[in-house]
Design a protein around this motif. Structure first.
Motif, PDB file in Angstrom:
ATOM      1  N   LEU A   2      -5.713  -7.804 -13.750  1.00 12.66           N
ATOM      2  CA  LEU A   2      -4.833  -6.648 -13.801  1.00 12.66           C
ATOM      3  C   LEU A   2      -5.841  -5.450 -14.039  1.00 12.66           C
ATOM      4  CD1 LEU A   2      -1.883  -8.058 -15.931  1.00 12.66           C
ATOM      5  CD2 LEU A   2      -1.783  -7.179 -13.587  1.00 12.66           C
ATOM      6  N   MET A   3      -6.713  -5.650 -14.868  1.00 10.23           N
ATOM      7  CA  MET A   3      -7.689  -4.882 -15.256  1.00 10.23           C
ATOM      8  C   MET A   3      -8.761  -4.260 -14.045  1.00 10.23           C
ATOM      9  SD  MET A   3      -9.092  -6.260 -18.957  1.00 10.23           S
ATOM     10  CE  MET A   3     -10.498  -5.052 -18.974  1.00 10.23           C
ATOM     11  N   ALA A   4      -8.931  -5.244 -13.231  1.00  8.67           N
ATOM     12  CA  ALA A   4      -9.554  -5.135 -11.917  1.00  8.67           C
ATOM     13  C   ALA A   4      -8.958  -3.985 -10.921  1.00  8.67           C
ATOM     14  CB  ALA A   4     -10.160  -6.154 -11.180  1.00  8.67           C
ATOM     15  N   ARG A   5      -7.634  -4.299 -10.670  1.00  6.75           N
ATOM     16  CA  ARG A   5      -6.716  -3.591  -9.969  1.00  6.75           C
ATOM     17  C   ARG A   5      -6.451  -2.101 -10.509  1.00  6.75           C
ATOM     18  NH1 ARG A   5      -4.459  -6.413  -5.739  1.00  6.75           N
ATOM     19  NH2 ARG A   5      -4.671  -8.360  -6.162  1.00  6.75           N
ATOM     20  N   ALA A   6      -6.519  -2.067 -11.843  1.00 11.57           N
ATOM     21  CA  ALA A   6      -6.417  -0.812 -12.550  1.00 11.57           C
ATOM     22  C   ALA A   6      -7.710   0.165 -12.273  1.00 11.57           C
ATOM     23  CB  ALA A   6      -5.937  -0.737 -13.940  1.00 11.57           C
ATOM     24  N   ALA A   7      -8.953  -0.474 -12.376  1.00 14.13           N
ATOM     25  CA  ALA A   7     -10.423   0.238 -12.500  1.00 14.13           C
ATOM     26  C   ALA A   7     -11.063   0.378 -11.387  1.00 14.13           C
ATOM     27  CB  ALA A   7     -10.903  -0.372 -13.746  1.00 14.13           C
ATOM     28  N   VAL A   8     -10.853  -0.762 -10.567  1.00 14.82           N
ATOM     29  CA  VAL A   8     -11.943  -1.003  -9.604  1.00 14.82           C
ATOM     30  C   VAL A   8     -11.241  -0.806  -8.391  1.00 14.82           C
ATOM     31  CG1 VAL A   8     -13.623  -2.598  -8.396  1.00 14.82           C
ATOM     32  CG2 VAL A   8     -13.279  -2.359 -10.785  1.00 14.82           C
ATOM     33  N   PRO A   9     -11.614  -0.160  -7.345  1.00 15.80           N
ATOM     34  CA  PRO A   9     -10.739   0.210  -6.063  1.00 15.80           C
ATOM     35  C   PRO A   9     -11.205  -1.140  -5.119  1.00 15.80           C
ATOM     36  CG  PRO A   9     -13.247   1.457  -5.843  1.00 15.80           C
ATOM     37  CD  PRO A   9     -12.939   0.851  -7.317  1.00 15.80           C
ATOM     38  N   ASP A  10     -10.155  -1.301  -4.240  1.00 11.91           N
ATOM     39  CA  ASP A  10     -10.283  -2.373  -3.216  1.00 11.91           C
ATOM     40  C   ASP A  10     -11.239  -2.173  -2.345  1.00 11.91           C
ATOM     41  OD1 ASP A  10      -9.788  -4.293  -1.603  1.00 11.91           O
ATOM     42  OD2 ASP A  10      -7.663  -4.188  -1.218  1.00 11.91           O
ATOM     43  N   LEU A  11     -12.306  -2.825  -2.163  1.00  7.59           N
ATOM     44  CA  LEU A  11     -13.351  -2.679  -1.174  1.00  7.59           C
ATOM     45  C   LEU A  11     -13.285  -3.637  -0.182  1.00  7.59           C
ATOM     46  CD1 LEU A  11     -16.206  -2.470  -3.757  1.00  7.59           C
ATOM     47  CD2 LEU A  11     -15.097  -0.482  -2.755  1.00  7.59           C
ATOM     48  N   SER A  12     -12.066  -4.234   0.262  1.00  9.66           N
ATOM     49  CA  SER A  12     -11.993  -5.072   1.220  1.00  9.66           C
ATOM     50  C   SER A  12     -12.450  -4.808   2.731  1.00  9.66           C
ATOM     51  CB  SER A  12     -10.688  -5.647   1.331  1.00  9.66           C
ATOM     52  OG  SER A  12      -9.999  -6.173   0.201  1.00  9.66           O
ATOM     53  N   GLU A  13     -11.941  -3.395   2.950  1.00  9.93           N
ATOM     54  CA  GLU A  13     -12.649  -2.934   4.259  1.00  9.93           C
ATOM     55  C   GLU A  13     -14.058  -2.589   4.355  1.00  9.93           C
ATOM     56  OE1 GLU A  13     -12.039   1.738   3.837  1.00  9.93           O
ATOM     57  OE2 GLU A  13     -10.120   0.662   4.068  1.00  9.93           O
ATOM     58  N   HIS A  14     -14.678  -2.740   3.116  1.00  9.47           N
ATOM     59  CA  HIS A  14     -16.041  -2.809   3.275  1.00  9.47           C
ATOM     60  C   HIS A  14     -16.856  -4.034   2.975  1.00  9.47           C
ATOM     61  CE1 HIS A  14     -15.832   1.855   2.966  1.00  9.47           C
ATOM     62  NE2 HIS A  14     -14.791   1.660   1.912  1.00  9.47           N
ATOM     63  N   GLY A  15     -16.044  -5.287   3.451  1.00 17.14           N
ATOM     64  CA  GLY A  15     -16.513  -6.404   3.236  1.00 17.14           C
ATOM     65  C   GLY A  15     -16.793  -7.162   1.884  1.00 17.14           C
ATOM     66  N   LEU A  16     -16.175  -6.405   0.782  1.00 20.53           N
ATOM     67  CA  LEU A  16     -16.035  -7.023  -0.414  1.00 20.53           C
ATOM     68  C   LEU A  16     -14.514  -6.903  -1.079  1.00 20.53           C
ATOM     69  CD1 LEU A  16     -18.859  -5.479  -2.544  1.00 20.53           C
ATOM     70  CD2 LEU A  16     -18.514  -7.794  -1.961  1.00 20.53           C
ATOM     71  N   PRO A  17     -13.781  -8.047  -0.539  1.00 19.96           N
ATOM     72  CA  PRO A  17     -12.472  -8.301  -0.967  1.00 19.96           C
ATOM     73  C   PRO A  17     -12.222  -8.731  -2.440  1.00 19.96           C
ATOM     74  CG  PRO A  17     -13.005 -10.129   0.258  1.00 19.96           C
ATOM     75  CD  PRO A  17     -14.136  -9.219   0.429  1.00 19.96           C
ATOM     76  N   ARG A  18     -11.320  -8.775  -2.970  1.00 19.99           N
ATOM     77  CA  ARG A  18     -11.227  -9.077  -4.237  1.00 19.99           C
ATOM     78  C   ARG A  18     -11.426 -10.540  -4.217  1.00 19.99           C
ATOM     79  NH1 ARG A  18      -9.496  -4.815  -7.471  1.00 19.99           N
ATOM     80  NH2 ARG A  18      -8.293  -3.066  -6.144  1.00 19.99           N
ATOM     81  N   PRO A  19     -11.921 -11.156  -5.238  1.00 23.40           N
ATOM     82  CA  PRO A  19     -12.136 -12.712  -5.484  1.00 23.40           C
ATOM     83  C   PRO A  19     -10.831 -13.458  -5.585  1.00 23.40           C
ATOM     84  CG  PRO A  19     -13.710 -11.248  -6.840  1.00 23.40           C
ATOM     85  CD  PRO A  19     -12.490 -10.501  -6.394  1.00 23.40           C
ATOM     86  N   ASP A  20     -10.970 -14.579  -4.995  1.00 26.81           N
ATOM     87  CA  ASP A  20      -9.671 -15.529  -5.196  1.00 26.81           C
ATOM     88  C   ASP A  20      -9.630 -16.444  -6.291  1.00 26.81           C
ATOM     89  OD1 ASP A  20     -11.461 -17.073  -4.132  1.00 26.81           O
ATOM     90  OD2 ASP A  20     -10.478 -17.549  -2.316  1.00 26.81           O
ATOM     91  N   THR A  21     -10.577 -16.291  -7.277  1.00 24.34           N
ATOM     92  CA  THR A  21     -10.680 -17.269  -8.267  1.00 24.34           C
ATOM     93  C   THR A  21     -10.885 -16.295  -9.553  1.00 24.34           C
ATOM     94  OG1 THR A  21     -13.266 -17.209  -8.098  1.00 24.34           O
ATOM     95  CG2 THR A  21     -12.016 -19.117  -7.224  1.00 24.34           C
ATOM     96  N   GLY A  22     -10.475 -16.742 -10.626  1.00 27.13           N
ATOM     97  CA  GLY A  22     -10.396 -15.877 -11.855  1.00 27.13           C
ATOM     98  C   GLY A  22     -11.628 -15.596 -12.415  1.00 27.13           C
ATOM     99  N   LEU A  23     -11.882 -14.278 -13.192  1.00 26.84           N
ATOM    100  CA  LEU A  23     -13.143 -13.887 -13.774  1.00 26.84           C
ATOM    101  C   LEU A  23     -13.589 -14.615 -14.773  1.00 26.84           C
ATOM    102  CD1 LEU A  23     -13.747 -10.137 -14.691  1.00 26.84           C
ATOM    103  CD2 LEU A  23     -14.285 -12.092 -16.361  1.00 26.84           C
TER     104      LEU A  23
END
Length: 383
Positions: free
Chosen positions: A238-259
């Motif tokens: 939840l914090m990542a979605r609020a504070a960090v932009p989605d970089l998927s189109e630049h090759g860095l998708p959000r991780p699929d495992t928990g922080l």
């Protein structure tokens, strides 16, 4: 005020390593009235900090990074620079009047009755009533055994040899590894004049802001350490979605495992100190993992073959404790101490380890807490 060290000066507590962990333990022991001798293989304290890249700053706040008995000066600012960390460690040793012997490397530690024997440089045999191993989390640079590495005929260095972007100005550079070191070096190169910077990523990292609205990520790390892993994973997402932009189109998708699941496996999140902006601006290009080398080419996981002018491998370090204590049965399957802090391994009373984890609550903070716990335990055992 420090107490007078106890008797038996010929049987001190030996602390192996003159970095922040070793110095903190020695100062805490002195405060308890226990003589401690720090053995440092280099010619000065804080050797690893002296060797780090110029841009590096503590990712933890100054107020939460001081060692026992000496706060970090306010003049250092909130995020303490590498050079200031070195100055702080020098001052720390001076203020606490620590007994430090430089140029002495301990190669093996053995049990000798109720004491410990240390085999050291020049054939020395040192006897101590207890031993604290503080040789550091980042001890020996590690390079993967990439196929074809011996055929690669261009520049390749481990990140431990990187200092600043000046030698790479105008050059095409591939940084391998997306941990904190690789991420920061890539951003440093992009800002420092490299013609092209690519970052090879095998496992997509969790990225967090070092500070959000004035609240440092370290304080969050302290607060959540005792919470259930799954709960912290959800909070982190939840914090990542609020504070960090989605970089998927630049090759860095959000991780699929928990922080926090990653943290428990030994992988701390990347604290952003420029990578996000560099990736969004295209000055750092994210590419696949390195699979092999072939002459002047680097082969990536998707089969792409690239020819950078230089490769910087931010591929981590080994603890390298096997020669020192491996024969004592005190290491786990990954070569890390099976017990740490104020607890001693079964069958090895008087042997302590500090600084062999990478906690989200802050390395310096945990070293300070460990030091005082270890000192109290040793003082109690020797009285």
């Amino acid at each position: 005020m420090a107490h007078t060290p106890q008797d038996r000066p010929d049987h001190p507590v030996y602390v192996i390593g003159g970095g922040p962990g070793g110095l903190a333990v020695a100062a805490a022991l002195r405060e308890q009235g226990v003589r401690a001798v720090v053995l440092e293989k280099s010619d000065a304290v804080g050797a690893s900090w002296r060797a780090h890249y110029d841009r590096l700053r503590l990712h933890t706040t100054r107020r939460l990074s001081g060692l026992p008995g000496l706060p970090m000066p306010r003049s250092f600012g909130r995020w303490v620079a590498r050079a200031d960390v070195v100055r702080y460690l020098e001052k720390y040793a001076e203020v606490h009047e620590l007994e430090i012997v430089t140029g002495v490397e301990v190669s093996r530690v053995e049990r000798a009755g109720d004491d410990w024997t240390l085999h050291a440089t020049g054939g020395r045999r040192l006897t101590g009533r207890a031993v604290v191993v503080a040789t550091g989390y980042n001890h020996t640079p590690r390079l993967p055994e990439w196929p074809g590495l011996d055929t690669y005929d261009r520049e390749l260095v481990h990140a431990s040899a990187y200092r600043n972007p000046a030698p790479y100005a105008g050059r095409d550079v591939l940084v391998v590894g997306a941990g904190n070191t690789g991420a920061e070096i890539a951003a440093d190169l992009a800002e420092g004049g490299a013609a092209r910077v690519r970052l090879a990523v095998r496992t997509v990292p969790h990225i967090v802001r070092r500070s959000t609205a004035g609240w440092p990520a370290q304080r969050t790390g302290i607060l959540v350490r005792r919470l259930p892993v799954r709960l912290v994973d959800r909070m982190g997402a939840l914090m990542a979605r609020a504070a960090v932009p989605d970089l998927s189109e630049h090759g860095l998708p959000r991780p699929d495992t928990g922080l926090y699941s990653r943290v428990r496996e030994g992988a701390v999140p990347v604290q952003d100190v420029g990578l996000i902006d560099a990736v969004r601006a295209g000055t750092v290009e994210v590419v696949g993992a390195v699979e092999s080398f072939d002459g002047d080419k680097v082969v990536l996981a998707d089969g792409t073959r690239i020819t950078p002018d230089a490769v910087i491998a931010a591929t981590g370090y080994r603890r390298a404790l096997e020669p020192l204590v491996g024969h004592l049965g005190v290491l786990d399957e990954r070569g890390r101490p099976a017990t740490r802090g104020a607890r001693t391994p079964e069958g090895a009373p008087g042997l302590y380890f500090t600084g062999f984890t990478n906690p989200i609550s802050g390395m310096f903070r945990e070293l300070a807490l460990d030091a005082e716990r270890i000192a109290r335990r040793i003082a109690k055992a020797t009285r």
